[in-house]
Design an enzyme around this catalytic site. Structure first.
Site, PDB file in Angstrom:
ATOM      1  N   THR A 108      24.812  30.156 -16.014  1.00  0.00           N
ATOM      2  CA  THR A 108      24.095  31.375 -16.390  1.00  0.00           C
ATOM      3  C   THR A 108      23.781  31.369 -17.879  1.00  0.00           C
ATOM      4  O   THR A 108      22.659  31.678 -18.297  1.00  0.00           O
ATOM      5  CB  THR A 108      24.943  32.610 -16.046  1.00  0.00           C
ATOM      6  N   TYR A 171      22.032  37.715  -3.532  1.00  0.00           N
ATOM      7  CA  TYR A 171      20.814  38.386  -3.062  1.00  0.00           C
ATOM      8  C   TYR A 171      20.749  38.383  -1.533  1.00  0.00           C
ATOM      9  O   TYR A 171      20.958  39.393  -0.902  1.00  0.00           O
ATOM     10  CB  TYR A 171      19.553  37.753  -3.675  1.00  0.00           C
ATOM     11  N   TYR A 195      32.916  29.857  -8.601  1.00  0.00           N
ATOM     12  CA  TYR A 195      32.596  30.870  -9.609  1.00  0.00           C
ATOM     13  C   TYR A 195      32.438  32.221  -8.917  1.00  0.00           C
ATOM     14  O   TYR A 195      31.531  32.406  -8.105  1.00  0.00           O
ATOM     15  CB  TYR A 195      31.304  30.451 -10.311  1.00  0.00           C
ATOM     16  N   ARG A 200      27.027  39.762 -10.870  1.00  0.00           N
ATOM     17  CA  ARG A 200      25.736  39.068 -10.741  1.00  0.00           C
ATOM     18  C   ARG A 200      25.363  38.824  -9.279  1.00  0.00           C
ATOM     19  O   ARG A 200      24.189  38.894  -8.920  1.00  0.00           O
ATOM     20  CB  ARG A 200      25.772  37.739 -11.499  1.00  0.00           C
ATOM     21  N   LYS A 224      36.663  30.057 -11.394  1.00  0.00           N
ATOM     22  CA  LYS A 224      36.276  30.843 -12.566  1.00  0.00           C
ATOM     23  C   LYS A 224      36.187  32.285 -12.095  1.00  0.00           C
ATOM     24  O   LYS A 224      35.303  32.642 -11.311  1.00  0.00           O
ATOM     25  CB  LYS A 224      34.934  30.373 -13.131  1.00  0.00           C
ATOM     26  N   ILE A 263      36.520  29.724 -19.290  1.00  0.00           N
ATOM     27  CA  ILE A 263      35.156  29.187 -19.333  1.00  0.00           C
ATOM     28  C   ILE A 263      34.375  30.191 -20.170  1.00  0.00           C
ATOM     29  O   ILE A 263      34.107  31.301 -19.724  1.00  0.00           O
ATOM     30  CB  ILE A 263      34.578  28.989 -17.938  1.00  0.00           C
TER      31      ILE A 263
END
Length: 367
Positions: A108, A171, A195, A200, A224, A263
């Site tokens: 990202t 999404y 992740y 997000r 993460k 991270i």
């Protein structure tokens, strides 16, 4: 001349310099209405994995698990929007010199979401070729499309990345069982970091998904985790390696909740101080010193703050791929004050920090 009915070439009144051909007999035969499946649809595993059995310079999963400071590296641009590889190489060298142990390429922060897959894999390969002997290269080859995630991960490992970073489908969200199936489809290829960033993706990866994947594959390096330190503690108590995905929580994650490390976005700016935060024991004073910078970086969605900061430090051109735009002038002036308070010597680059004007920035929609 004889007319050729149905071909539209001749009529009884037409005059052509050649005889009108007659249709072949099979043109009048009725095609069979029975559909026969192509062999690809009925032979199991017809689409074989794109792999090589040659010995590679692969990294053991345990080597990835041991990394404490991983930087989600910024991707800088030329004025026309292409990658500025010279600036990128400089940023990676700074990370190596200041003790970062790994980089996330095309995440990202690195704006992988704005890259074509050709750009993305090229940048992973470039990073491995130039720096793979000095730092671990973790390619963000995740996607909300399982097909794309498989293809990109095959290519990423083919060009030498040491590990992959994978997100859950966003999404077009799937079920919990769908998350497991999606991640299992790439986990066998090599060391993998999962992740989890619900802010997000709009969907949390529950711990039971990670525990199931960890039981089924030795390639799971860890997670993460951006949900918070309670989740970090749950993983560490159950033997799962975890990196904090929140810079403002990473000190406590590391020293109070058992996280392996972080991270980090902030380490793009102050890699030496972030290494100190992860390696040298509890340091509340340093944590408090860095918190205002971390909050400044994330006052707008990442990587807006980071892109603005690196441009003002003179280590990246002030070029933004839309839809990202720089922080407003008042926030840019605030960053200059922060650098002076923390100490310019702790930040990347050698130029004096400056508050850029609006006209200094280049915003690109087509690249």
């Amino acid at each position: 001349m004889a007319a050729l009915k149905g071909y539209g070439l001749c009529s009884k009144d037409s005059v052509l310099p050649f005889p009108c051909p007659r249709p072949p007999f099979h043109a009048y035969k009725r095609r069979s209405s029975k559909w026969v499946s192509p062999i690809a649809a009925v032979v199991p595993n017809f689409h074989l994995p794109m792999r090589s059995l040659e010995v590679k310079n692969r990294t053991n999963t345990d080597d990835i698990k041991a990394l404490r400071l991983i930087t989600a590296i910024k991707t800088p641009y030329l004025p026309d929007g292409r990658f500025d590889l010279e600036a990128y190489d400089h940023l990676i060298n700074i990370q190596i010199q200041n003790g970062a142990q790994g980089v996330i390429v095309g995440g990202t922060t690195g704006e992988g979401q704005l890259m074509s897959w050709d750009e993305h894999i090229m940048l992973i390969g470039h990073t491995v070729n130039c720096f793979g002997g000095n730092i671990k290269v973790i390619g963000n080859t995740g996607s909300n499309s399982t097909r794309e995630a498989i293809h990109a991960t095959e290519q990423g490992f083919a060009v030498g990345m040491h590990a992959a970073l994978h997100i859950n489908p966003y999404y077009g969200k799937t079920s919990v069982d769908g998350m497991v199936a999606h991640l299992q489809s790439v986990l066998h290829m090599g060391p993998t970091i999962i992740y989890n960033v619900p802010g997000r993706t709009g969907q949390d990866i529950p711990p039971r998904v990670v525990f199931e994947l960890a039981r089924g594959s030795s390639n799971l390096a860890g997670v993460k985790e951006c949900v918070g330190n309670e989740r970090v503690g749950e993983y560490t108590e159950n033997g799962v390696v975890v990196w904090s995905g929140n810079d403002d929580e990473c000190h406590d994650s590391r020293w109070d909740y058992g996280a392996t490390g972080v991270i980090s976005v902030t380490s793009n700016l102050v890699p030496g101080l972030m290494r100190k935060l992860m390696f040298e024991g509890k340091n509340k004073a340093l944590k408090e010193k860095l918190l205002p910078l971390m909050w400044w970086l994330f006052q707008e969605p990442n990587p807006i703050g980071l892109n603005t900061a690196l441009a003002q430090l003179g280590v990246a051109r002030p070029v933004f791929r839309l839809p990202y735009v720089p922080l407003p002038l008042a926030k840019r002036v605030e960053f200059v004050r922060m650098v002076e308070e923390i100490g310019r010597e702790h930040f990347v680059g050698e130029r004096d920090v400056q508050a850029l004007d609006d006209d200094d920035f280049i915003l690109i929609g087509r690249y």
